[in-house]
Design a protein around this motif. Structure first.
Motif, PDB file in Angstrom:
ATOM      1  N   UNK A  30      87.591  47.540 -36.908  1.00 29.75           N
ATOM      2  CA  UNK A  30      86.840  48.803 -36.974  1.00 29.75           C
ATOM      3  C   UNK A  30      85.415  48.580 -36.472  1.00 29.75           C
ATOM      4  N   UNK A  31      84.815  49.630 -35.856  1.00 33.68           N
ATOM      5  CA  UNK A  31      83.474  49.447 -35.263  1.00 33.68           C
ATOM      6  C   UNK A  31      82.445  48.976 -36.278  1.00 33.68           C
ATOM      7  N   UNK A  32      82.515  49.420 -37.520  1.00 29.71           N
ATOM      8  CA  UNK A  32      81.493  49.057 -38.514  1.00 29.71           C
ATOM      9  C   UNK A  32      81.977  48.000 -39.497  1.00 29.71           C
ATOM     10  N   UNK A  33      83.084  47.337 -39.173  1.00 26.50           N
ATOM     11  CA  UNK A  33      83.592  46.324 -40.085  1.00 26.50           C
ATOM     12  C   UNK A  33      82.737  45.070 -40.014  1.00 26.50           C
ATOM     13  N   UNK A  34      82.927  44.189 -40.968  1.00 23.02           N
ATOM     14  CA  UNK A  34      82.167  42.932 -41.013  1.00 23.02           C
ATOM     15  C   UNK A  34      82.458  42.071 -39.780  1.00 23.02           C
ATOM     16  N   UNK A  35      83.736  42.029 -39.395  1.00 22.24           N
ATOM     17  CA  UNK A  35      84.094  41.217 -38.227  1.00 22.24           C
ATOM     18  C   UNK A  35      83.442  41.754 -36.965  1.00 22.24           C
ATOM     19  N   UNK A  84      79.369  41.194 -32.756  1.00 20.20           N
ATOM     20  CA  UNK A  84      78.269  41.806 -31.986  1.00 20.20           C
ATOM     21  C   UNK A  84      77.044  40.912 -32.020  1.00 20.20           C
ATOM     22  N   UNK A  85      76.776  40.290 -33.187  1.00 18.31           N
ATOM     23  CA  UNK A  85      75.628  39.373 -33.257  1.00 18.31           C
ATOM     24  C   UNK A  85      75.812  38.175 -32.336  1.00 18.31           C
ATOM     25  N   UNK A  86      77.056  37.751 -32.138  1.00 14.32           N
ATOM     26  CA  UNK A  86      77.321  36.607 -31.255  1.00 14.32           C
ATOM     27  C   UNK A  86      77.343  36.996 -29.790  1.00 14.32           C
ATOM     28  N   UNK A  87      77.051  38.234 -29.425  1.00 16.59           N
ATOM     29  CA  UNK A  87      76.976  38.652 -28.030  1.00 16.59           C
ATOM     30  C   UNK A  87      78.213  39.307 -27.495  1.00 16.59           C
ATOM     31  N   UNK A 125      90.165  36.551 -24.432  1.00 15.87           N
ATOM     32  CA  UNK A 125      91.153  37.547 -24.859  1.00 15.87           C
ATOM     33  C   UNK A 125      90.479  38.877 -25.126  1.00 15.87           C
ATOM     34  N   UNK A 126      91.233  39.935 -24.876  1.00 12.45           N
ATOM     35  CA  UNK A 126      90.727  41.291 -25.129  1.00 12.45           C
ATOM     36  C   UNK A 126      91.078  41.787 -26.520  1.00 12.45           C
ATOM     37  N   UNK A 127      92.157  41.266 -27.092  1.00 16.89           N
ATOM     38  CA  UNK A 127      92.624  41.764 -28.395  1.00 16.89           C
ATOM     39  C   UNK A 127      93.128  40.587 -29.212  1.00 16.89           C
ATOM     40  N   UNK A 128      93.225  40.740 -30.526  1.00 19.50           N
ATOM     41  CA  UNK A 128      93.769  39.655 -31.363  1.00 19.50           C
ATOM     42  C   UNK A 128      95.200  39.330 -30.972  1.00 19.50           C
ATOM     43  N   UNK A 129      95.633  38.120 -31.310  1.00 18.62           N
ATOM     44  CA  UNK A 129      96.977  37.666 -30.949  1.00 18.62           C
ATOM     45  C   UNK A 129      98.018  38.510 -31.700  1.00 18.62           C
ATOM     46  N   UNK A 130      98.958  39.059 -30.948  1.00 16.59           N
ATOM     47  CA  UNK A 130      99.992  39.912 -31.518  1.00 16.59           C
ATOM     48  C   UNK A 130     101.217  39.073 -31.870  1.00 16.59           C
TER      49      UNK A 130
END
Length: 751
Positions: free
Chosen positions: A49-54, A59-62, A76-81
């Motif tokens: 989610x945009x406002x989640x902790x992850x 975002x802080x890491x660039x 990767x563009x998305x988490x491993x499925x």
């Protein structure tokens, strides 16, 4: 005894029917996973989610949403499925790669410039290749199968005809029949093998005998043909061996004859005492040896035999040989053995560029031949000694005659050694020692020109930075800088024009023309009462060295300003005689016309100067007719020296400034030192470094053309400061003033 409870039956007793309920709870192995597990998997694969902790930590890491992981955004563009398999299913039951994994592979391959195909597409290609491989090999163009050819059997008569010399018994002929159209029965006199179309149902013993007899006959036929082929091969081999034996017998007889000739060569030195007769006898025997074994030259080593035969005579001839006095020596004898010694003529020598001459071929091996070793060991030492000790470098005829005579029989590397190491060295020393003003041995062109056809491009290219012509060019430049112009043209300068071509005019303009302009400016005066033409004559001695346009510019810059100044002073004096002025004008015009090349006065720049003089004279005449003061009507020339009075009238003694010369030559003390070095055969080479105390640039004055040795100096004011030797026990070297005298020459000539 337990009692049956209706409530427990309705509500379900876990203890009583646990096994039954356990069976009902077992999951179907082929049923898909529960909806809640698929939801969890989709939730894990969906982006954070945009406002989640992850998301905030990433975002802080660039990380930028929509881009891949990593600094370059190529991750990767998305988490491993995850890809779920049915419970209990093994590998390969379902496709392990998810759609997301395939997309990631394609994306990474695109970054590397590659292309990834889907596994399904690869599977289709693999099946297509297998299908094509299973197709029958022999097919027509339209894809239809080509029928196999029928098996053809030969009859006994055909087998006999195919095997030359083989005789088949009549009994076998009667028994064996490979093919036939009609039905044949097995009898004592008929064939035992009937047609294939009418074979009896059961194979009898007679049929087996017939088939075995036919197979044996075919084997015998094949073996018979093989034996015939081997017989033909052995017959050919026998012929070839007989020819080789005959050839070897001839070679043995030739070698025996060669051995006899060599034995006779060994006894010739004892039988013949005269040197000339010995040479002729040996040459005759060597030629006989060459004719007797022309095909065994490499096998017997005839060149080594020939060199060994002439080696004693060649060594004796070289012991007391004087190359410059007796250049011919043994060359005629060596020319008779050119082929035996390995000397072949060539139209030109690639190494030395000796045109229209024979030369020794360039060796293709790293080691020298016997003949090359003999010449290098016996011939080169006396020639080297003669060039170094006896040859007068200013007289090229004896040595060029020696080289011309020996060139056809000399190895190329020996001839190159003589030219490059010995001759060029002596010529370079002679050029360095040449003094234009006091030369006792003629000019360089007299003893350099004869060697130009023998030198390579390094020494014959005038634009080369090193070489003989480069040394001559430097000496000519130094001579032009210091030559006395009143002595006439530098001797030999015209001869070098054909060698230096466009370089010589450039040298004259840079090093001579400014000195001529300065000489004409300082020594020539236009004096009508007592005209001295000596300086002008000295300058005109060099007129053949420059184009007529250059001479015209020189006169416009140095002669005509003085001439116009004299004309102005004459016309503005009291009561000038215009008839004398006209005669003076005509005399100068005729004088230049006679002393300079034809058409000089018609050049535009020269004609403009004469017209300027005529205009000045007309203005003076018009002012005289109008009763005006001529001095107020004429414009005074801006340049010209102070001149003595005209013939019949005194002139004003007002000093007049000297003209602004077109060719300016500013002489510095360094130029004076350069001229002094050129006169004494020395070189002044800049060292590209400065003195540690004064900061002045350092130079080296040396007699070596390589720039080594000599003394180190610097110039301060008009004094030469020379670096002395290091003090004892230290490395300190002081600079002491020294004059341009013999002492400096002696120190500069030290190696």
């Amino acid at each position: 005894m337990p009692h049956f409870n209706m409530a427990s039956a309705e509500n379900g007793d876990d203890s009583s029917d646990s096994d039954h309920r356990h069976k009902r709870r077992k999951t179907n192995m082929m049923r898909p996973a529960a909806p809640n597990s698929m939801a969890n998997a989709n939730a894990a694969a969906s982006p954070a989610a945009p406002n989640s902790f992850a998301a905030r930590m990433m975002a802080k890491m660039g990380h930028v949403e929509g881009q891949g992981l990593g600094a370059t955004g190529r991750g990767r563009l998305a988490p491993i499925e995850t890809q779920l398999r049915p419970q209990g299913a093994g590998l390969g039951t379902v496709k392990e790669k998810t759609k997301q994994a395939k997309e990631e592979e394609k994306r990474e391959a695109a970054f590397r410039g590659e292309q990834v195909e889907d596994s399904s597409e690869e599977e289709r290609k693999r099946k297509r290749r297998l299908k094509e491989k299973r197709k029958p090999e022999a097919t027509s163009g339209a894809g239809t199968e080509v029928p196999k050819p029928k098996q053809k059997f030969r009859t006994a008569a055909e087998m006999e005809a195919a095997a030359d010399g083989l005789e088949v018994p009549n009994v076998l002929k009667a028994i064996i029949d490979a093919t036939g159209q009609e039905t044949r029965l097995l009898t004592s006199t008929a064939g035992l093998l009937s047609s294939q179309n009418t074979m009896v149902p059961a194979e009898t013993e007679s049929t087996k005998i017939a088939r075995r007899a036919r197979r044996d006959l075919e084997d015998f036929t094949n073996e018979w043909n093989n034996i015939k082929e081997r017989k033909t091969f052995f017959e050919d081999e026998e012929i070839q061996l007989s020819l080789e034996i005959t050839k070897e017998d001839e070679e043995i007889r030739a070698m025996e004859g060669a051995i006899a000739v060599v034995e006779e060569l060994q006894s010739l030195y004892l039988l013949v005492s005269d040197e000339e007769s010995t040479w002729n006898a040996i040459i005759e025997k060597v030629e006989l040896l060459e004719r007797s074994v022309p095909t065994l030259e490499d096998t017997l080593g005839l060149r080594e035999i020939a060199v060994a035969a002439i080696h004693p005579l060649f060594k004796a001839a070289m012991q007391d040989w004087k190359p410059l006095q007796q250049p011919t020596s043994v060359v005629p004898h060596l020319e008779k053995l050119r082929h035996m010694l390995g000397i072949h003529p060539e139209p030109t020598s690639k190494e030395l560029a000796l045109q229209n001459r024979d030369s020794y071929p360039k060796s293709q091996t790293k080691s020298t031949t016997r003949y090359e070793t003999m010449v290098h060991t016996l011939w080169l030492p006396p020639v080297r000694s003669a060039i170094i000790n006896d040859w007068d470098v200013h007289d090229s005829r004896p040595l060029t005659k020696l080289i011309d005579i020996w060139t056809p029989v000399l190895p190329s590397f020996i001839l190159a050694n003589v030219i490059d190491q010995l001759v060029v060295g002596r010529l370079s020393d002679a050029v360095a020692a040449w003094r234009p003003r006091r030369s006792r041995h003629g000019q360089p062109h007299e003893w350099v020109f004869p060697w130009l056809p023998y030198l390579d491009e390094q020494h014959t290219d005038p634009r080369s930075s090193t070489g003989l012509l480069s040394d001559v060019k430097r000496k000519l430049k130094a001579a032009l800088n210091t030559w006395d112009l009143s002595s006439g043209v530098l001797p030999g300068l015209d001869q070098w024009r054909s060698v230096f071509k466009s370089d010589l005019p450039s040298m004259l303009v840079r090093h001579l023309l400014p000195r001529i302009a300065l000489y004409l400016s300082e020594n020539f005066e236009v004096n009508p009462p007592d005209q001295d033409l000596t300086p002008l004559e000295d300058v005109l001695k060099w007129k053949s060295q420059f184009p007529i346009a250059t001479i015209a510019q020189l006169f416009v810059a140095e002669f005509f300003p003085k001439w116009h100044q004299t004309l102005y002073l004459w016309l503005t004096s009291d009561a000038p005689n215009y008839g004398e002025v006209n005669q003076w004008y005509q005399w100068w015009k005729q004088e230049l016309n006679d002393r300079l090349p034809s058409g000089f006065n018609e050049l535009p720049v020269i004609d403009a100067e004469w017209q300027k003089g005529v205009a000045t004279l007309n203005i003076a005449l018009d002012a005289l007719e109008d009763g005006l003061d001529v001095s107020t009507q004429l414009e005074m020339p801006t340049a010209g020296p102070a001149l003595p009075p005209a013939p019949s009238t005194p002139l004003a003694t007002t000093p007049i400034p000297k003209p602004a010369h077109v060719f300016e030559a500013v002489t510095t003390f360094k130029d004076v030192v350069d001229d002094w070095c050129a006169e004494n055969g020395l070189f002044m080479v800049p060292l590209r470094e400065a003195d540690m105390q004064t900061g002045l640039p350092l130079f080296r004055i040396t007699a070596s053309a390589s720039g080594k040795g000599g003394v180190v100096i610097y110039l301060k004011g008009d004094v030469v400061w020379v670096r002395s030797a290091a003090r004892e026990g230290t490395e300190v070297r002081a600079f002491m003033p020294m004059g341009l005298d013999e002492g400096l020459v002696a120190r500069a000539e030290k190696r």
